[in-house]
Scaffold this active site. Structure first.
Site, PDB file in Angstrom:
ATOM      1  N   HIS A  88       0.834  -1.207   0.000  1.00 53.27           N
ATOM      2  CA  HIS A  88       0.000   0.000   0.000  1.00 53.27           C
ATOM      3  C   HIS A  88       0.867   1.255   0.000  1.00 53.27           C
ATOM      4  O   HIS A  88       1.898   1.328   0.671  1.00 53.27           O
ATOM      5  CB  HIS A  88      -1.028   0.003   1.133  1.00 53.27           C
ATOM      6  N   ASP A 100       5.708   2.157   7.427  1.00 56.66           N
ATOM      7  CA  ASP A 100       4.337   1.779   7.063  1.00 56.66           C
ATOM      8  C   ASP A 100       3.750   2.782   6.082  1.00 56.66           C
ATOM      9  O   ASP A 100       3.109   3.726   6.481  1.00 56.66           O
ATOM     10  CB  ASP A 100       3.484   1.700   8.318  1.00 56.66           C
ATOM     11  N   GLU A 134      -5.557   1.908   1.908  1.00 56.24           N
ATOM     12  CA  GLU A 134      -5.344   0.825   2.873  1.00 56.24           C
ATOM     13  C   GLU A 134      -5.623   1.286   4.294  1.00 56.24           C
ATOM     14  O   GLU A 134      -6.298   0.598   5.062  1.00 56.24           O
ATOM     15  CB  GLU A 134      -3.908   0.294   2.782  1.00 56.24           C
ATOM     16  N   GLU A 135      -5.100   2.449   4.633  1.00 49.72           N
ATOM     17  CA  GLU A 135      -5.174   2.888   6.034  1.00 49.72           C
ATOM     18  C   GLU A 135      -6.607   3.181   6.479  1.00 49.72           C
ATOM     19  O   GLU A 135      -6.893   3.206   7.662  1.00 49.72           O
ATOM     20  CB  GLU A 135      -4.269   4.108   6.264  1.00 49.72           C
ATOM     21  N   ASP A 163       3.839  -5.273   3.523  1.00 48.32           N
ATOM     22  CA  ASP A 163       3.362  -4.141   4.325  1.00 48.32           C
ATOM     23  C   ASP A 163       4.155  -4.112   5.624  1.00 48.32           C
ATOM     24  O   ASP A 163       3.964  -4.974   6.479  1.00 48.32           O
ATOM     25  CB  ASP A 163       1.852  -4.319   4.592  1.00 48.32           C
ATOM     26  N   HIS A 261       2.409   4.436  12.968  1.00 48.86           N
ATOM     27  CA  HIS A 261       1.298   5.383  12.810  1.00 48.86           C
ATOM     28  C   HIS A 261       1.520   6.698  13.547  1.00 48.86           C
ATOM     29  O   HIS A 261       0.569   7.350  13.967  1.00 48.86           O
ATOM     30  CB  HIS A 261      -0.035   4.742  13.230  1.00 48.86           C
TER      31      HIS A 261
END
Ligand SMILES: [Zn+2]
Length: 306
Positions: A88, A100, A134-135, A163, A261
């Site tokens: 992603h 990420d 994706e997120e 990922d 994140h």
């Protein structure tokens, strides 16, 4: 197998993604300048290598629909069967998303570029996907699978998900295709993918751990769609155990990625040695599952002789 991944290539890809975030408010989330700039970089790299990338558009969210897109590109040769590699491209809004999932994007892109450069002719068509959405709930990969006819879905020999593959406190995880360590196995054929990845890592002296399909990345739509799936993961918000620290080094009791994140998921958060090893593993798996005869080194030798 000889080393085919260029560390400088991986660094260049990560630098471009970091720059895309820096120039656009610090993230690369869907429908932002940071995403667009990331996409433009990936597309330019693919075009320069001879691919013809296309955007697959979709939207999601009912109240305030977000217009997003995937990027798809593939090798021109090969049979009607498809080996699909996917990462992603979007980040969360909270940060630049370099582990990420800049790490997975760099790995998949580098495999695509090196295959083109080596002139590798695979038995299977090899397709590269850079997913949007994706997120916010894996919307891009879900859209891709939804758009497949039954025949097209059946033509997919494997989906390899990439990922988070450069974690600073890494464990080498391989998705648990045969279900030996999970409640459920992946679709038939997923066990073989797991075995191929584990065997490659074992030749490097790495005893990978199985990681279940827990509906939290782009493999999910493939698993639900009955397409054999697998892939690599080096850990994100989970905590490293004592046993894992003994096997893989690093710090027990800390997250695999303390910047998961968060705004600190910058280029400095990516462990380049881990990313390099995972990219080499992805390359070897692509050669093996894509049916590239003699591997890349074998081809180079044949060309030299001819
Ligand atoms: Zn991710």
């Amino acid at each position: 197998m000889r080393e085919v991944v260029r560390p400088s290539g991986l660094t260049q890809h990560l630098e471009a993604l970091q720059a895309a975030a820096d120039a656009n408010g610090g993230n690369r989330a869907d429908a932002t300048g940071g995403y667009e700039e990331s996409a433009a970089y990936v597309e330019a790299q693919l075009r320069a290598a001879g691919y013809e990338p296309r955007r697959q558009e979709f939207s999601y969210g009912r109240r305030n629909p977000v217009d997003a897109f995937n990027i798809l590109a593939e090798t021109g040769s090969g049979s009607g069967s498809v080996l699909l590699l996917g990462a992603h491209l979007d980040s969360v809004e909270e940060g630049p998303g370099l582990n990420d999932n800049g790490s997975g994007v760099a790995a998949v892109l580098e495999v695509a570029l090196r295959l083109a450069e080596e002139g590798a002719v695979p038995r299977e068509r090899i397709r590269f996907a850079f997913w949007g959405g994706e997120e916010d709930g894996m919307h891009g990969s879900e859209h891709y699978v939804e758009e497949l006819s039954r025949q097209e879905a059946a033509a997919h020999v494997a989906y390899l998900n990439v990922d988070v593959v450069g974690s600073p406190n890494a464990v080498a995880f391989v998705y648990d295709g045969d279900g030996s360590d999970s409640e459920e196995a992946g679709p038939e054929g997923s066990g073989t993918i797991e075995q191929v990845l584990r065997d490659i890592l074992r030749t490097e002296g790495v005893e990978a751990l199985p990681f279940g399909f827990i509906e939290d990345s782009d493999y999910d739509a493939f698993v639900k769609g009955g397409i054999p799936a697998g892939g690599l993961f080096t850990g994100d918000g989970g905590t490293k155990s004592e046993a894992e620290a003994r096997t893989f080094g690093g710090q027990a009791g800390l997250q695999y990625d303390e910047c998961y994140h968060r705004a600190c998921d910058t280029i400095g958060n990516v462990d380049m040695a881990v990313l390099e090893q995972m990219t080499e593993t992805l390359m070897s798996a692509t050669v093996s599952l894509g049916g590239i005869e003699g591997g890349l080194a074998g081809r180079a030798a044949t060309e030299g002789a001819g």
